[in-house]
Write an enzyme that holds these catalytic residues in place. Sequence first.
Site, mmCIF file in Angstrom:
data_model
loop_
_atom_site.group_PDB
_atom_site.id
_atom_site.type_symbol
_atom_site.label_atom_id
_atom_site.label_comp_id
_atom_site.label_asym_id
_atom_site.label_seq_id
_atom_site.Cartn_x
_atom_site.Cartn_y
_atom_site.Cartn_z
ATOM 1 N N LEU A 176 0.840 -1.205 0.000
ATOM 2 C CA LEU A 176 0.000 0.000 0.000
ATOM 3 C C LEU A 176 0.875 1.254 0.000
ATOM 4 O O LEU A 176 0.712 2.144 -0.844
ATOM 5 C CB LEU A 176 -0.925 -0.008 1.230
ATOM 6 C CG LEU A 176 -1.846 1.208 1.383
ATOM 7 C CD1 LEU A 176 -2.838 1.286 0.228
ATOM 8 C CD2 LEU A 176 -2.604 1.169 2.717
ATOM 9 N N GLU A 192 3.715 4.043 -0.453
ATOM 10 C CA GLU A 192 4.589 4.430 -1.561
ATOM 11 C C GLU A 192 5.657 5.388 -1.035
ATOM 12 O O GLU A 192 5.502 5.935 0.067
ATOM 13 C CB GLU A 192 3.753 5.105 -2.664
ATOM 14 C CG GLU A 192 2.713 4.154 -3.203
ATOM 15 C CD GLU A 192 2.016 4.665 -4.456
ATOM 16 O OE1 GLU A 192 2.254 5.827 -4.848
ATOM 17 O OE2 GLU A 192 1.244 3.885 -5.030
ATOM 18 N N GLY A 243 21.633 -0.913 32.743
ATOM 19 C CA GLY A 243 22.899 -0.191 32.615
ATOM 20 C C GLY A 243 23.561 -0.473 31.274
ATOM 21 O O GLY A 243 22.870 -0.645 30.266
ATOM 22 N N GLU A 298 1.349 0.557 10.299
ATOM 23 C CA GLU A 298 -0.075 0.329 10.644
ATOM 24 C C GLU A 298 -0.693 1.576 11.271
ATOM 25 O O GLU A 298 -1.473 1.493 12.211
ATOM 26 C CB GLU A 298 -0.224 -0.839 11.619
ATOM 27 C CG GLU A 298 0.393 -2.122 11.166
ATOM 28 C CD GLU A 298 -0.300 -2.721 9.974
ATOM 29 O OE1 GLU A 298 -1.419 -2.293 9.642
ATOM 30 O OE2 GLU A 298 0.301 -3.616 9.351
ATOM 31 N N GLY A 299 -0.341 2.741 10.728
ATOM 32 C CA GLY A 299 -0.823 4.012 11.276
ATOM 33 C C GLY A 299 0.149 4.481 12.329
ATOM 34 O O GLY A 299 0.352 3.800 13.338
HETATM 35 C C1 LIG Z 1 9.646 -1.898 8.991
HETATM 36 C C2 LIG Z 1 8.433 -1.386 8.258
HETATM 37 C C3 LIG Z 1 7.593 -2.283 7.622
HETATM 38 C C4 LIG Z 1 6.477 -1.816 6.893
HETATM 39 N N1 LIG Z 1 5.675 -2.717 6.222
HETATM 40 C C5 LIG Z 1 4.706 -2.253 5.393
HETATM 41 C C6 LIG Z 1 3.943 -3.169 4.581
HETATM 42 O O1 LIG Z 1 4.086 -4.393 4.671
HETATM 43 N N2 LIG Z 1 3.032 -2.659 3.702
HETATM 44 C C7 LIG Z 1 2.822 -1.304 3.577
HETATM 45 O O2 LIG Z 1 2.005 -0.904 2.748
HETATM 46 N N3 LIG Z 1 3.535 -0.405 4.344
HETATM 47 C C8 LIG Z 1 4.454 -0.855 5.249
HETATM 48 N N4 LIG Z 1 5.186 0.037 6.012
HETATM 49 C C9 LIG Z 1 4.987 1.466 5.813
HETATM 50 C C10 LIG Z 1 4.259 2.162 6.946
HETATM 51 O O3 LIG Z 1 2.914 1.785 6.958
HETATM 52 C C11 LIG Z 1 4.477 3.676 6.755
HETATM 53 O O4 LIG Z 1 5.834 3.926 7.050
HETATM 54 C C12 LIG Z 1 3.559 4.496 7.638
HETATM 55 O O5 LIG Z 1 2.235 4.464 7.158
HETATM 56 C C13 LIG Z 1 4.007 5.974 7.713
HETATM 57 O O6 LIG Z 1 4.249 6.476 6.454
HETATM 58 P P1 LIG Z 1 5.623 7.282 6.153
HETATM 59 O O7 LIG Z 1 6.756 6.454 6.638
HETATM 60 O O8 LIG Z 1 5.575 7.652 4.722
HETATM 61 O O9 LIG Z 1 5.545 8.551 7.077
HETATM 62 P P2 LIG Z 1 4.766 9.913 6.733
HETATM 63 O O10 LIG Z 1 3.382 9.616 6.309
HETATM 64 O O11 LIG Z 1 5.629 10.714 5.830
HETATM 65 O O12 LIG Z 1 4.736 10.586 8.172
HETATM 66 C C14 LIG Z 1 5.836 11.343 8.707
HETATM 67 C C15 LIG Z 1 5.390 11.967 10.012
HETATM 68 O O13 LIG Z 1 4.266 12.823 9.769
HETATM 69 C C16 LIG Z 1 3.238 12.517 10.682
HETATM 70 N N5 LIG Z 1 1.933 12.844 10.101
HETATM 71 C C17 LIG Z 1 1.307 12.265 9.051
HETATM 72 N N6 LIG Z 1 0.113 12.831 8.825
HETATM 73 C C18 LIG Z 1 -0.023 13.802 9.764
HETATM 74 C C19 LIG Z 1 -1.032 14.759 10.052
HETATM 75 N N7 LIG Z 1 -2.166 14.803 9.355
HETATM 76 N N8 LIG Z 1 -0.835 15.626 11.078
HETATM 77 C C20 LIG Z 1 0.305 15.573 11.810
HETATM 78 N N9 LIG Z 1 1.296 14.705 11.592
HETATM 79 C C21 LIG Z 1 1.137 13.825 10.568
HETATM 80 C C22 LIG Z 1 3.398 11.035 10.917
HETATM 81 O O14 LIG Z 1 2.716 10.649 12.089
HETATM 82 C C23 LIG Z 1 4.896 10.930 11.034
HETATM 83 O O15 LIG Z 1 5.312 11.299 12.317
HETATM 84 C C24 LIG Z 1 6.242 -0.426 6.814
HETATM 85 C C25 LIG Z 1 7.081 0.468 7.502
HETATM 86 C C26 LIG Z 1 8.156 -0.002 8.224
HETATM 87 C C27 LIG Z 1 9.048 0.968 8.941
#
Ligand SMILES: Cc1cc2nc3c(=O)[nH]c(=O)nc-3n(C[C@H](O)[C@H](O)[C@H](O)COP(=O)(O)OP(=O)(O)OC[C@H]3O[C@@H](n4cnc5c(N)ncnc54)[C@H](O)[C@@H]3O)c2cc1C
Length: 392
Positions: A139, A141, A347, A371-372
């Site tokens: 999901l 990108e 420690g 997962e959010g």
């Molecule tokens: C180890 C790992 C495994 C994963 N596995 C999967 C997988 O199997 N499939 C998949 O689809 N994805 C996967 N993910 C992706 C994961 O779901 C995303 O990283 C996550 O949804 C956050 O997206 P982002 O990293 O682009 O952060 P961003 O969306 O860029 O967020 C950056 C910061 O902005 C904050 N933010 C976002 N919106 C708002 C708002 N409206 N107001 C204030 N703050 C906000 C966020 O909370 C965060 O602190 C994985 C991630 C990791 C690290």
Amino acid sequence: MTLTVPASTLDYFGIDSLIDEDTRHLQAAVRAFVDRRVRPHIATWYEDGQLPARELARELGELGVLGMHLTGYGCAGTSATAYGLACYELEAGDSGLRSLVSVQGSLAMYAIWRFGSEEQKQQWLPRMAAGEAIGCFGLTEPDFGSDPSGMRTRARRDGGDWVLDGTKMWITNGSIADVAVVWARTDEGVRGFLVPAGTPGFTAPEITRKQSLRASVTSELVLDGVRLPAEAMLPEAAGLSGPLSCLNEARFGIVFGALGAAQDCLQATIEYARTRQIFDRPLAAYQATQLKLADMSLELGKGMLLAMHLGVAKDAGTLDHRQVSLGKLNSVREAIAIARECRTILGAAGITLDYPVIRHAANLESVLTYEGTSEVHQLIIGQVLTGHSAFR
Ligand SMILES: Cc1cc2nc3c(=O)[nH]c(=O)nc-3n(C[C@H](O)[C@H](O)[C@H](O)COP(=O)(O)OP(=O)(O)OC[C@H]3O[C@@H](n4cnc5c(N)ncnc54)[C@H](O)[C@@H]3O)c2cc1C
């Protein structure tokens, strides 16, 4: 219940009394698997950035935990609470192990089970339940994580086929998956597609240099003119509600899972504090240590009571997805706080992989984000409380 130095903090809370006997047996079987198969090796797997995922998947299939809360097609058909408790035990081993199981069962298998055609279900679910085939869920990108509605991956019709172009990022199990559930924008909104490994134009390079969730495969999915037959689309999922409902299943597992990691930290820390001598007395005998242990135990037990409550609601079919946000936010936030506090008690020893604490602490940074993110769940809760959406 014996309260003289309980084997687990949760014994003190009497959590077992809330769990029926069959589920307790199942939980004990998962715990025994983790003790035998994972604990002796996990520090090395973590350090090496490796997980024998194929081997483990077959064994987890035999154990019956892959898609365990789904029915039919070789799935165990357990309660949601039993699934949560299995996640708890798996994540007490390592968040990477629980991620393997969550992505397989709650994301990939659930998507096929809930939205797939009968042929798709027959083709994939029995093999996935047995751990003979591994799935992933694409999901996120590079430019769209918290806001998947902006996704750029596109599927266009070409005659009877679909052609997919785009990139997915941070995909658990991506490089080892036999089938990828890929969400893409179409003229009729977001739809899900099953992309078998080896389809021309589809590659899944592994993301390296991670300092969290090292015992888990994380990948990019690259789709460059990937041609799929019409039957590759999941017929019953239309719009973003499809993938979001899958995420909700996985989040539910994390509500329990993160607390398993916290429990593992706490148990290792209590054992350490009872034997470590400082100024001629055990570290556990100092008030400062006991205050920390008491507060951490309280948060762990409270978190577990909330998890069990959500489990009961899910099994009764009354759980609202916004209630899952309460549990995901609370469990992961408290688990990370517990891991960090445990680290102080250990420690310097706490920074090594000789103890599970620093590994869990680092893993939970990923669990806090996927997962959010914690902020996204705060915004969901804030919207429920105020009636105002603060996402944009
Ligand atoms: C180890 C790992 C495994 C994963 N596995 C999967 C997988 O199997 N499939 C998949 O689809 N994805 C996967 N993910 C992706 C994961 O779901 C995303 O990283 C996550 O949804 C956050 O997206 P982002 O990293 O682009 O952060 P961003 O969306 O860029 O967020 C950056 C910061 O902005 C904050 N933010 C976002 N919106 C708002 C708002 N409206 N107001 C204030 N703050 C906000 C966020 O909370 C965060 O602190 C994985 C991630 C990791 C690290």
